[in-house]
Design an enzyme around this catalytic site. Sequence first.
Site, PDB file in Angstrom:
ATOM      1  N   ASP A 143      -3.717   6.418   0.324  1.00  0.00           N
ATOM      2  CA  ASP A 143      -2.632   5.509  -0.015  1.00  0.00           C
ATOM      3  C   ASP A 143      -3.273   4.124  -0.168  1.00  0.00           C
ATOM      4  O   ASP A 143      -4.403   3.893   0.282  1.00  0.00           O
ATOM      5  CB  ASP A 143      -1.539   5.514   1.063  1.00  0.00           C
ATOM      6  CG  ASP A 143      -0.229   4.913   0.535  1.00  0.00           C
ATOM      7  OD1 ASP A 143      -0.241   4.318  -0.569  1.00  0.00           O
ATOM      8  OD2 ASP A 143       0.800   5.023   1.226  1.00  0.00           O
TER       9      ASP A 143
HETATM   10  C1  BGC Z   1       2.860   3.296  -1.104  1.00  0.00           C
HETATM   11  C2  BGC Z   1       2.586   4.517  -1.972  1.00  0.00           C
HETATM   12  C3  BGC Z   1       2.395   4.089  -3.394  1.00  0.00           C
HETATM   13  C4  BGC Z   1       1.265   3.070  -3.470  1.00  0.00           C
HETATM   14  C5  BGC Z   1       0.950   2.585  -4.877  1.00  0.00           C
HETATM   15  C6  BGC Z   1       1.849   2.191  -1.312  1.00  0.00           C
HETATM   16  O1  BGC Z   1       2.280   1.010  -0.731  1.00  0.00           O
HETATM   17  O2  BGC Z   1       2.904   3.684   0.243  1.00  0.00           O
HETATM   18  O3  BGC Z   1       3.654   5.428  -1.855  1.00  0.00           O
HETATM   19  O4  BGC Z   1       2.142   5.198  -4.214  1.00  0.00           O
HETATM   20  O5  BGC Z   1       1.629   1.941  -2.680  1.00  0.00           O
HETATM   21  O6  BGC Z   1       1.927   1.753  -5.356  1.00  0.00           O
END
Ligand code: BGC
Length: 787
Positions: free
Chosen positions: A292
């Site tokens: 993530d």
């Molecule tokens: C989130 C993810 C997301 C990623 C990219 C993170 O803050 O937890 O779910 O895919 O950002 O935007």
Amino acid sequence: MSRSPRLSPLLSVAALLVAAGAILRADDALPQLGKSPTKDVVAAMTREEKVGIVIGTGMGMPGGAPGGAARSDRQGPVVGHVTKGVPGAAGTTVAVPRLGIPSIVVADGPAGLRIQPKRDGDTRTFYCTAFPIETLLASTWDPALVEKVGAAMGNETKEYGVDVILGPALNIHRNPLGGRNFEYFSEDPLVSGRMAAAIVKGVQSQGVGTSVKHFVANDHEWNRNVIDVKASQRALREIYLRGFEIVVQDAKPWTVMSSYNKLNGPYTSENPQVLDGVLRADWGFDGLVMTDWFGGRDAVGQMKAGNDLLMPGTAAQQKALTDALASGALDERVLDRNVARVLELVKRTPTFAGYRKSDAPDLKAHAIVARDAAAQGMVLLKNDGGLPLAAKAKVALFGNTSYRMITGGTGSGDVNEAYTVSLVEGLNAAGVEVDAPLAKAYEAFLAEQEKNRPAPTRRFMLPPPLPEREVPADEVARTTRDADLAIVTIGRNSGEFQDRRLENDFELSAAEKALVASVADAFHAAQKKVLVVLNVGGVVETVSWRDRPDAILLAWQPGQESGHAIADVLTGRVPPSGRLATTFPVAWPDVPSSANFPGKTLEGPDPNAASGPFNRGDRAAEVSYDDDIRVGYRHFVTKGVKTAYPFGYGLSFTTFAYSGLKLGAPTFRPGLTASLVVKNTGKAAGREVVQLYLSAPGKSAPKPALELRGFAKTRTLAPGESETVTFALSPRDLASFDEASSSWVAEPGTYTVKVGASSEDVRQTATFTLAKAETLGKVTTAIGAGK
Ligand code: BGC
């Protein structure tokens, strides 16, 4: 005697030419991705290229990190950023042109593609369809329909030049206050896994990839970047991992996104037991794992754990990997393995195939899919009259949210849609008249409030909610005279970085309760009906006010077609057929995880406590999943705790009778069938969601009173029509996870099949026996120290 070769001058020139040719050919003959074996491409890469390719290239904004500079400060600036290609995408991988490796693009998210809708110097727009939130999709209990949503999302992904969409998300609704619950499906892993599999199949049918997330146990937001989730091996296997297991095995997602949190000690993204063990060895996952965004701390540990791609990619990670290669702390073969996985992903993408995106997906066709899914997933909680709306009814619309529909949650799960159909538009289009002076008064009030509304304090954060408009008594009196009935809409929004609150969020505010009460009193005095529409992303308290209105429609956050879809259900154009995939408790403390939610900091008082549940997560914290496997209905039914609306519940405009439950045999064998007949016994058309629960003997280990093992939704049945529904049981349906032997074990004894319309409304039962205990395969890993 040795003889040195003596070449004639002519031959020497020829030899030189051959040598030069060889040099030229060596360049020409560099391995090319897709044409040469991937291992040859990896072998031809420099260390710098290898390090580059396992680290992404940022997310197109200065500082890089959503939620402010804190996290990019911690890890150094992001590497490059996405300005070209697809603005608004969450990241890209690095290209190595000399080896034929293009850069691929990944973008959020679970309710549709999230990219920037407008671009500098370009008159075109790049809007995407805002589909209903996942919680609503789960409430359809209709994987075939959800697969269509996935296909439409996948088509937009491909046509806008994105290779992998960052969804679906399937963390568990462990507690109603989870800030991102709207991005997740259910409290139950079977529903979550089957719905996620449907999305993955739909998206990937278009030739683009998915990233199922957040693997694993990222079930709330508070301190998400550091929190250590303590959970038993059994709870992990049966509840938190199970949905991922289903989607990985059934739908083969191209990628998985590891989660932010720690699990029983290490970060999930740095734990080989989680990634190489559970995901790859136990389940046979052969795709790529990405972090993530800014997840974890130790880039080297992540590489070793089988976390192939670090997103969005920071300079600090680049340095850490380069240094570790030089010192020998990171074996180059480990890096090569991960590089190869990135390359295998690249090879599958439309970008690699040279697909020419249109930037013009069929948004009109997708809006129809979004509208249908939205209507099918709304849950009719109460109907003591009032619904369906009479033709040409005149409605007085109360509540701020009636005039500001909430299509979906905030953060990376948001979508930049071209429009939202308002409730007024939706009702009008369905032939329902809306009281105009009341609408005008609300619009004026909201416009004024919005002018003074403080801006959100950081990206992705919500501004404070607008105060609910107080409706003057004379206005209530006038609308009671002029309208045939009233609708009060209650709205809730939430999203990344922040869990929900109990007061004025899970619970209705005093102003909202007063509004429902005053409208109900006035309209009931005039023998007119009052409906409440809940436009919410998560569970709310209902028991203290639900006696007031005549009907309650749980519309969830229905996406851009909100107004149309709500009107479809209210008028009966689409008979209500949604069912809860998450329990509505009577009170918050009744949910067993509430005793331990969201956890505790381990370094003294939380400096962010005063600003509410927001905490970006830079202090050690821990949460103990003491509720273990007692999540949702598994607790409520087992302990006999009263619920407001149970798991699986939802009304129709008709009634259904269940009859003739028959098992294929009195003793268990794999594929044992259970079939029954469901008949529409009422006066309106409808669809029923038939749920199969199983009760195990429960002698060898404590078992929930029942567990969902199958579900099926009938087609639309006309009054008097019936459908035969058949389920098949697999050995795993009988088993629970035995920690001592680290395996799935089905205990011997008598099992009861319970088929019903909710976890608390079992209509038919039958029993079968299993003669002796069966062990269904040992898993190789224990996750962390465990509890
Ligand atoms: C989130 C993810 C997301 C990623 C990219 C993170 O803050 O937890 O779910 O895919 O950002 O935007």
